[in-house]
Design a protein around this motif. Structure first.
Motif, short mmCIF file in Angstrom:
data_model
loop_
_atom_site.label_atom_id
_atom_site.label_comp_id
_atom_site.label_asym_id
_atom_site.label_seq_id
_atom_site.Cartn_x
_atom_site.Cartn_y
_atom_site.Cartn_z
N GLY A 1 0.80 -1.22 0.00
CA GLY A 1 0.00 0.00 0.00
C GLY A 1 0.83 1.26 0.00
N HIS B 1 -10.43 1.99 -2.39
CA HIS B 1 -9.91 0.66 -2.72
C HIS B 1 -11.08 -0.31 -2.75
N LEU C 1 -6.25 1.78 5.69
CA LEU C 1 -5.27 1.07 4.87
C LEU C 1 -4.14 2.04 4.50
N VAL D 1 -2.49 2.60 1.75
CA VAL D 1 -2.67 3.31 0.48
C VAL D 1 -3.69 4.42 0.61
#
Length: 158
Positions: A44, A124, A112, A114
């Motif tokens: 990520g 996502h 997360l 990312v």
């Protein structure tokens, strides 16, 4: 922190990112005129760093996972949620529910890497419904395109 793409309603998407997942060439064709980058990193933080270096205005990550449902996530933590990311995630969820039936996709805030480390609104999509990834790939792409286009025209719900 201020997010790119959520400063005003006249924002127009110039760059879109997509993460790893099978082939989404149809999405690239459907979003002609926009710069698009396919990232194949699995970490990520690496995806976020690449998205930031690309100076994307939105990030759409996709991955397959075992499970009976799909989840579209945006960044949220106690006391903070990405407004632009939440809006894009809700649009993706709505479009998937329209295309594949109510309850197909759950929208939720997550931390997360990312989603946390990107400088732009990011979502996502974890695809857990096999029919979406195989038989429904074309409709999945159409749903994502509709969601991104709707987000471009109204990135933040007012």
């Amino acid at each position: 922190r201020p997010e790119r793409g959520t400063r005003d309603r006249t924002h127009r998407l110039r760059r879109v990112l997509r993460g790893r997942w099978l082939k989404l060439d149809a999405m690239t064709r459907a979003l002609q005129g926009l710069a698009m980058l396919c990232l194949l990193a699995f970490a990520g933080s690496a995806l976020a760093a690449d998205a930031n270096a690309f100076e994307a205005e939105a990030y759409v990550g996709l991955s397959l996972r075992p499970g009976p449902a799909c989840t579209v996530s945006y960044y949220a933590s106690p006391g903070f949620a990405s407004v632009g990311g939440r809006r894009l995630a809700e649009l993706v969820g709505d479009e998937l529910d329209k295309g594949f039936g109510p309850g197909t996709c759950v929208v939720r805030g997550m931390r997360l890497p990312v989603l946390r480390e990107t400088l732009m609104p990011a979502v996502h999509l974890e695809i857990g419904v096999p029919r979406l990834a195989v038989e429904g790939a074309a409709e999945l792409v159409r749903a994502l395109v509709r969601a991104v286009v709707a987000w471009v025209h109204a990135p933040v719900e007012t």
